[in-house]
Design a protein around this motif. Structure first.
Motif, PDB file in Angstrom:
ATOM      1  N   MET A 188       0.868  -1.229   0.015  1.00  9.79           N
ATOM      2  CA  MET A 188       0.177  -0.162  -0.081  1.00  9.79           C
ATOM      3  C   MET A 188       0.903   1.096   0.087  1.00  9.79           C
ATOM      4  SD  MET A 188      -2.896   0.800  -0.203  1.00  9.79           S
ATOM      5  CE  MET A 188      -4.397   1.607   0.339  1.00  9.79           C
ATOM      6  N   GLU A 189       1.982   1.010   0.862  1.00 10.37           N
ATOM      7  CA  GLU A 189       2.894   2.375   0.710  1.00 10.37           C
ATOM      8  C   GLU A 189       3.326   2.648  -0.598  1.00 10.37           C
ATOM      9  OE1 GLU A 189       5.627   1.779   3.851  1.00 10.37           O
ATOM     10  OE2 GLU A 189       4.107   1.414   5.278  1.00 10.37           O
ATOM     11  N   LEU A 190       3.670   1.579  -1.351  1.00 13.62           N
ATOM     12  CA  LEU A 190       4.342   2.116  -2.587  1.00 13.62           C
ATOM     13  C   LEU A 190       3.456   2.560  -3.605  1.00 13.62           C
ATOM     14  CD1 LEU A 190       6.387  -1.458  -3.233  1.00 13.62           C
ATOM     15  CD2 LEU A 190       7.291   1.031  -2.857  1.00 13.62           C
ATOM     16  N   LYS A 191       2.193   2.199  -3.632  1.00  6.66           N
ATOM     17  CA  LYS A 191       1.221   2.921  -4.458  1.00  6.66           C
ATOM     18  C   LYS A 191       0.921   4.442  -4.049  1.00  6.66           C
ATOM     19  CE  LYS A 191      -1.661  -1.337  -5.595  1.00  6.66           C
ATOM     20  NZ  LYS A 191      -2.756  -1.818  -5.519  1.00  6.66           N
ATOM     21  N   GLN A 192       1.033   4.657  -2.736  1.00  8.04           N
ATOM     22  CA  GLN A 192       0.953   6.011  -2.283  1.00  8.04           C
ATOM     23  C   GLN A 192       2.101   6.820  -2.584  1.00  8.04           C
ATOM     24  OE1 GLN A 192      -1.620   7.481  -0.995  1.00  8.04           O
ATOM     25  NE2 GLN A 192      -0.593   9.641  -0.583  1.00  8.04           N
ATOM     26  N   ALA A 193       3.426   6.281  -2.672  1.00  6.38           N
ATOM     27  CA  ALA A 193       4.519   7.002  -3.198  1.00  6.38           C
ATOM     28  C   ALA A 193       4.457   7.285  -4.662  1.00  6.38           C
ATOM     29  CB  ALA A 193       5.664   6.180  -2.880  1.00  6.38           C
ATOM     30  N   GLY A 194       3.914   6.381  -5.405  1.00  6.07           N
ATOM     31  CA  GLY A 194       3.768   6.429  -6.847  1.00  6.07           C
ATOM     32  C   GLY A 194       2.629   7.406  -7.074  1.00  6.07           C
ATOM     33  N   GLY A 195       1.657   7.661  -6.304  1.00  7.08           N
ATOM     34  CA  GLY A 195       0.628   8.616  -6.340  1.00  7.08           C
ATOM     35  C   GLY A 195       1.218   9.927  -6.101  1.00  7.08           C
ATOM     36  N   ASP A 196       1.973  10.002  -5.079  1.00  8.72           N
ATOM     37  CA  ASP A 196       2.799  11.333  -4.703  1.00  8.72           C
ATOM     38  C   ASP A 196       3.513  11.943  -5.841  1.00  8.72           C
ATOM     39  OD1 ASP A 196       1.341  11.329  -2.467  1.00  8.72           O
ATOM     40  OD2 ASP A 196       3.190  10.573  -1.266  1.00  8.72           O
ATOM     41  N   GLN A 197       4.295  11.153  -6.556  1.00  4.57           N
ATOM     42  CA  GLN A 197       5.173  11.202  -7.730  1.00  4.57           C
ATOM     43  C   GLN A 197       4.314  11.785  -8.921  1.00  4.57           C
ATOM     44  OE1 GLN A 197       7.461   7.774  -8.588  1.00  4.57           O
ATOM     45  NE2 GLN A 197       8.849   8.133  -6.786  1.00  4.57           N
ATOM     46  N   MET A 198       3.275  11.170  -9.080  1.00  2.00           N
ATOM     47  CA  MET A 198       2.571  11.553 -10.264  1.00  2.00           C
ATOM     48  C   MET A 198       1.616  12.905 -10.177  1.00  2.00           C
ATOM     49  SD  MET A 198       2.723   9.426 -12.599  1.00  2.00           S
ATOM     50  CE  MET A 198       1.694   9.787 -13.946  1.00  2.00           C
ATOM     51  N   THR A 199       1.149  13.081  -8.828  1.00  2.00           N
ATOM     52  CA  THR A 199       0.801  14.447  -8.465  1.00  2.00           C
ATOM     53  C   THR A 199       1.928  15.559  -8.683  1.00  2.00           C
ATOM     54  OG1 THR A 199      -0.783  13.534  -6.694  1.00  2.00           O
ATOM     55  CG2 THR A 199      -0.320  15.705  -6.619  1.00  2.00           C
ATOM     56  N   ARG A 200       3.000  15.274  -8.405  1.00  2.00           N
ATOM     57  CA  ARG A 200       4.285  16.274  -8.364  1.00  2.00           C
ATOM     58  C   ARG A 200       4.394  16.419  -9.959  1.00  2.00           C
ATOM     59  NH1 ARG A 200       9.495  16.851  -5.214  1.00  2.00           N
ATOM     60  NH2 ARG A 200       8.306  15.726  -3.669  1.00  2.00           N
ATOM     61  N   LEU A 201       4.250  15.458 -10.650  1.00  2.00           N
ATOM     62  CA  LEU A 201       4.556  15.608 -12.209  1.00  2.00           C
ATOM     63  C   LEU A 201       3.518  16.219 -12.842  1.00  2.00           C
ATOM     64  CD1 LEU A 201       6.393  14.945 -14.405  1.00  2.00           C
ATOM     65  CD2 LEU A 201       5.183  12.706 -14.740  1.00  2.00           C
ATOM     66  N   ALA A 202       2.208  16.042 -12.410  1.00  2.00           N
ATOM     67  CA  ALA A 202       1.000  16.876 -13.036  1.00  2.00           C
ATOM     68  C   ALA A 202       1.262  18.165 -12.650  1.00  2.00           C
ATOM     69  CB  ALA A 202      -0.324  16.177 -12.529  1.00  2.00           C
ATOM     70  N   VAL A 203       1.547  18.500 -11.271  1.00  2.00           N
ATOM     71  CA  VAL A 203       1.557  20.122 -11.143  1.00  2.00           C
ATOM     72  C   VAL A 203       2.661  20.617 -11.997  1.00  2.00           C
ATOM     73  CG1 VAL A 203       2.373  21.703  -9.060  1.00  2.00           C
ATOM     74  CG2 VAL A 203       0.439  19.715  -8.731  1.00  2.00           C
ATOM     75  N   CYS A 204       3.802  20.177 -11.985  1.00  2.00           N
ATOM     76  CA  CYS A 204       4.875  20.589 -12.985  1.00  2.00           C
ATOM     77  C   CYS A 204       4.376  20.776 -14.156  1.00  2.00           C
ATOM     78  CB  CYS A 204       6.079  19.746 -12.755  1.00  2.00           C
ATOM     79  SG  CYS A 204       6.939  19.762 -11.059  1.00  2.00           S
ATOM     80  N   VAL A 205       3.537  19.939 -14.923  1.00  2.00           N
ATOM     81  CA  VAL A 205       3.370  19.980 -16.350  1.00  2.00           C
ATOM     82  C   VAL A 205       2.260  21.349 -16.326  1.00  2.00           C
ATOM     83  CG1 VAL A 205       1.908  19.015 -18.159  1.00  2.00           C
ATOM     84  CG2 VAL A 205       3.559  17.564 -16.998  1.00  2.00           C
ATOM     85  N   VAL A 206       1.368  21.430 -15.343  1.00  2.00           N
ATOM     86  CA  VAL A 206       0.435  22.352 -15.460  1.00  2.00           C
ATOM     87  C   VAL A 206       1.043  23.895 -15.242  1.00  2.00           C
ATOM     88  CG1 VAL A 206      -1.426  23.826 -14.023  1.00  2.00           C
ATOM     89  CG2 VAL A 206      -1.414  21.154 -14.687  1.00  2.00           C
ATOM     90  N   VAL A 207       2.121  23.869 -14.513  1.00  2.00           N
ATOM     91  CA  VAL A 207       3.119  24.992 -14.333  1.00  2.00           C
ATOM     92  C   VAL A 207       3.613  25.342 -15.611  1.00  2.00           C
ATOM     93  CG1 VAL A 207       4.687  26.153 -12.914  1.00  2.00           C
ATOM     94  CG2 VAL A 207       2.897  25.154 -11.916  1.00  2.00           C
ATOM     95  N   ALA A 208       4.233  24.223 -16.121  1.00  2.00           N
ATOM     96  CA  ALA A 208       5.043  24.471 -17.468  1.00  2.00           C
ATOM     97  C   ALA A 208       4.120  24.821 -18.635  1.00  2.00           C
ATOM     98  CB  ALA A 208       5.502  23.366 -17.628  1.00  2.00           C
ATOM     99  N   ILE A 209       2.697  24.351 -18.635  1.00  2.00           N
ATOM    100  CA  ILE A 209       1.805  25.046 -19.759  1.00  2.00           C
ATOM    101  C   ILE A 209       1.538  26.414 -19.575  1.00  2.00           C
ATOM    102  CG2 ILE A 209      -0.395  24.783 -20.430  1.00  2.00           C
ATOM    103  CD1 ILE A 209      -0.159  21.744 -19.980  1.00  2.00           C
ATOM    104  N   ALA A 210       1.270  26.702 -18.261  1.00  2.00           N
ATOM    105  CA  ALA A 210       0.898  28.194 -17.888  1.00  2.00           C
ATOM    106  C   ALA A 210       2.146  29.056 -18.235  1.00  2.00           C
ATOM    107  CB  ALA A 210       0.563  28.364 -16.613  1.00  2.00           C
ATOM    108  N   ALA A 211       3.465  28.748 -17.956  1.00  2.00           N
ATOM    109  CA  ALA A 211       4.751  29.304 -18.060  1.00  2.00           C
ATOM    110  C   ALA A 211       4.831  29.581 -19.669  1.00  2.00           C
ATOM    111  CB  ALA A 211       5.597  28.829 -17.375  1.00  2.00           C
ATOM    112  N   VAL A 212       4.749  28.526 -20.682  1.00  2.00           N
ATOM    113  CA  VAL A 212       4.858  28.764 -21.944  1.00  2.00           C
ATOM    114  C   VAL A 212       3.950  29.724 -22.496  1.00  2.00           C
ATOM    115  CG1 VAL A 212       4.793  27.392 -24.240  1.00  2.00           C
ATOM    116  CG2 VAL A 212       6.252  26.716 -22.133  1.00  2.00           C
ATOM    117  N   TYR A 213       2.571  29.608 -22.057  1.00  2.00           N
ATOM    118  CA  TYR A 213       1.586  30.533 -22.760  1.00  2.00           C
ATOM    119  C   TYR A 213       1.791  31.943 -22.202  1.00  2.00           C
ATOM    120  CZ  TYR A 213      -0.414  26.730 -25.344  1.00  2.00           C
ATOM    121  OH  TYR A 213      -0.800  25.741 -26.244  1.00  2.00           O
TER     122      TYR A 213
END
Length: 89
Positions: free
Chosen positions: A1-26
């Motif tokens: 269960m802990e491994l799934k939580q860690a993977g979810g945290d990484q995906m959330t971090r990556l998603a936030v970085c992508v959204v910020v990158a999209i906003a920065a480029v535009y």
């Protein structure tokens, strides 16, 4: 269960970085176009033609910076090798 939580945290971090990158480029395109900034004059046409690549590069830089500034907590350790394991000769 802990491994799934860690993977979810990484995906959330990556998603936030992508959204910020999209906003920065535009935002860069809207704010810098027509102002005569030297960096924009040099890289602006490339950014307009290659938005996906620019977003990917910006997201990768942001992701790396976020890992450097806020290290991931509770990293899973390497699984121990089985004691009966023997490598091929």
């Amino acid at each position: 269960m802990e491994l799934k939580q860690a993977g979810g945290d990484q995906m959330t971090r990556l998603a936030v970085c992508v959204v910020v990158a999209i906003a920065a480029v535009y935002a860069a395109e809207k704010l810098c176009e027509g102002r005569g900034y030297p960096l924009w004059e040099k890289y602006g046409p490339w950014l307009k033609d290659n938005k996906v690549q620019a977003i990917a590069v910006a997201a990768a830089v942001l992701y790396g910076a976020s890992l450097a500034l806020w290290p991931q907590e509770g990293r899973p350790e390497k699984a121990p090798l089985e004691e009966e394991f023997t490598p091929c000769e």
